[in-house]
Design a protein around this motif. Structure first.
Motif, short mmCIF file in Angstrom:
data_model
loop_
_atom_site.label_atom_id
_atom_site.label_comp_id
_atom_site.label_asym_id
_atom_site.label_seq_id
_atom_site.Cartn_x
_atom_site.Cartn_y
_atom_site.Cartn_z
N UNK A 155 57.24 45.53 20.57
CA UNK A 155 57.01 44.15 20.14
C UNK A 155 55.89 43.46 20.93
N UNK A 156 55.80 43.78 22.21
CA UNK A 156 54.74 43.18 23.02
C UNK A 156 53.36 43.71 22.61
N UNK A 157 53.30 45.00 22.25
CA UNK A 157 52.05 45.56 21.74
C UNK A 157 51.63 44.85 20.46
N UNK A 158 52.58 44.61 19.58
CA UNK A 158 52.30 43.89 18.33
C UNK A 158 51.81 42.48 18.64
N UNK A 159 52.42 41.82 19.63
CA UNK A 159 52.00 40.46 19.99
C UNK A 159 50.57 40.45 20.50
N UNK A 160 50.21 41.43 21.33
CA UNK A 160 48.83 41.50 21.83
C UNK A 160 47.86 41.76 20.69
N UNK A 161 48.23 42.68 19.79
CA UNK A 161 47.37 42.96 18.65
C UNK A 161 47.20 41.76 17.75
N UNK A 162 48.28 41.04 17.51
CA UNK A 162 48.21 39.84 16.67
C UNK A 162 47.33 38.78 17.32
N UNK A 191 39.92 37.91 25.13
CA UNK A 191 40.58 36.83 25.88
C UNK A 191 42.00 36.59 25.38
N UNK A 192 42.16 36.55 24.07
CA UNK A 192 43.49 36.32 23.50
C UNK A 192 44.43 37.48 23.82
N UNK A 193 43.93 38.71 23.68
CA UNK A 193 44.77 39.86 24.00
C UNK A 193 45.16 39.90 25.46
N UNK A 194 44.21 39.61 26.35
CA UNK A 194 44.50 39.61 27.78
C UNK A 194 45.50 38.51 28.14
N UNK A 210 42.51 43.49 27.33
CA UNK A 210 41.05 43.52 27.30
C UNK A 210 40.54 44.69 26.47
N UNK A 211 41.29 45.80 26.44
CA UNK A 211 40.88 46.97 25.67
C UNK A 211 41.26 46.82 24.20
N UNK A 212 42.49 46.43 23.94
CA UNK A 212 43.00 46.39 22.57
C UNK A 212 42.52 45.14 21.82
N UNK A 213 42.47 44.01 22.49
CA UNK A 213 42.11 42.75 21.85
C UNK A 213 40.79 42.80 21.09
N UNK A 214 39.69 43.18 21.73
CA UNK A 214 38.42 43.20 21.00
C UNK A 214 38.37 44.26 19.90
N UNK A 215 39.07 45.37 20.10
CA UNK A 215 39.07 46.43 19.08
C UNK A 215 39.71 45.94 17.78
N UNK A 216 40.88 45.31 17.90
CA UNK A 216 41.55 44.81 16.69
C UNK A 216 40.80 43.62 16.12
N UNK A 259 46.66 51.40 20.27
CA UNK A 259 46.90 50.65 21.51
C UNK A 259 48.27 50.94 22.09
N UNK A 260 49.28 51.07 21.21
CA UNK A 260 50.61 51.40 21.70
C UNK A 260 50.66 52.75 22.37
N UNK A 261 49.86 53.69 21.87
CA UNK A 261 49.81 55.01 22.49
C UNK A 261 49.08 54.98 23.83
N UNK A 262 48.20 54.02 24.03
CA UNK A 262 47.45 53.92 25.28
C UNK A 262 48.35 53.54 26.46
N UNK A 263 49.51 53.01 26.16
CA UNK A 263 50.41 52.61 27.24
C UNK A 263 50.90 53.81 28.05
N UNK A 264 50.69 55.01 27.51
CA UNK A 264 51.07 56.20 28.27
C UNK A 264 50.04 56.51 29.36
N UNK A 265 48.88 55.81 29.32
CA UNK A 265 47.85 56.02 30.33
C UNK A 265 48.13 55.15 31.54
N UNK A 266 47.76 55.58 32.74
CA UNK A 266 47.97 54.75 33.93
C UNK A 266 47.04 53.53 33.92
N UNK A 267 47.47 52.47 34.59
CA UNK A 267 46.70 51.24 34.78
C UNK A 267 46.49 50.43 33.51
N UNK A 268 47.23 50.72 32.44
CA UNK A 268 47.15 49.91 31.25
C UNK A 268 48.49 49.25 30.94
#
Length: 268
Positions: A155-162, A191-194, A210-216, A259-268
């Motif tokens: 749900x938090x990933x969806x909120x950031x994407x939205x 900015x909104x995603x962050x 910062x990574x997902x926000x501009x992409x979406x 973006x949800x799959x990126x959460x498996x990476x460190x520091x994200x």
């Protein structure tokens, strides 16, 4: 007004999608049905002489959307006969988009049946089928929002994407040079995603936003551009702002899933 109308419609859609993500995945799937129906309500296309090309598309598009969403919610339905490794499908726990291909196949079958039922000589057959399938693919991709909610901190990933979609599209409405506006949309999405990533209770960091926000944001802007290009010259609401608004939300969905799959990476 059409650009502002489609933007406000997209913002309203991602708001509903976010609220649904915090309730139940099936509620989210029902919310996405509105997006898919609006894509199916796309305006028709014209030939070189500006004559309308008959293209049955509502049913194929809705079929694609429903199949993709249901298979995303119930991946066990993809389990085949013995020996086809159904356990790999059933073990998926971080979201998937495996329903897209079956959805497009079902839409193609329905589109071909619809063409067989035409009684106008079936002129422009390739363009007619191609347009219906194109819209069906976009509708199927909208299931990425459901895939995202099934990921880590869904749900938090969806909120950031939205937030990224809303920020980018609102910046895109500014009456400035389009290239400058595109840059501002990218920054606004970041900015909104962050900002949302920083305040929600999850394992994600500001860097994720910062990574997902501009992409979406860029995907949503692209969806609106394509939608408005197809709907150019149409006055009714479904075409002038409803269809572009739904296109923006649908094209952003796969990137929210990634973006949800990126959460498996460190520091994200």
């Amino acid at each position: 007004m059409p650009r502002l109308g489609s933007t406000l419609f997209s913002v309203a859609l991602v708001g509903v999608i976010t609220l649904a993500a915090y309730t139940d995945p099936w509620v989210l799937g029902a919310a996405l049905l509105l997006v898919q129906v609006m894509i199916g309500a796309a305006p028709g296309i014209f030939d070189a002489t500006h004559r309308s090309i008959p293209s049955p598309r509502v049913v194929p598009v809705v079929v694609a959307g429903v199949v993709a969403t249901v298979l995303t919610l119930e991946p066990d339905l993809l389990s085949g006969a013995a020996g086809t490794s159904p356990d790999v499908v059933g073990a998926t726990s971080t979201g998937m988009v495996g329903g897209v291909l079956p959805a497009v196949a079902a839409a193609l079958l329905v589109a071909l049946v619809a063409q067989m039922l035409r009684r106008d000589g079936r002129t422009h057959l390739v363009q007619s089928v191609g347009y219906a399938v194109l819209l069906a693919v976009v509708a199927a991709l909208a299931s990425g929002w459901v895939s995202a909610v099934d990921s880590v901190d869904g749900p938090e990933v969806v909120a950031v994407g939205a937030a990224g979609v809303a920020g980018g599209l609102l910046a895109w409405t500014l009456p400035v040079d389009r290239w400058i506006c595109l840059s501002l949309a990218t920054l606004a999405g970041a900015a909104a995603g962050a900002a949302v990533a920083a305040v929600v209770d999850s394992s994600m960091t500001v860097y994720f936003g910062v990574v997902v926000g501009p992409a979406v944001a860029l995907a949503a802007v692209l969806g609106q551009i394509v939608g408005r290009a197809i709907a150019r010259g149409r006055a009714h609401a479904a075409a002038s702002w409803g269809f572009p608004g739904a296109m923006a939300v649908a094209l952003a969905a796969p990137l929210v899933y990634v973006g949800g799959q990126l959460l498996t990476l460190p520091n994200l």
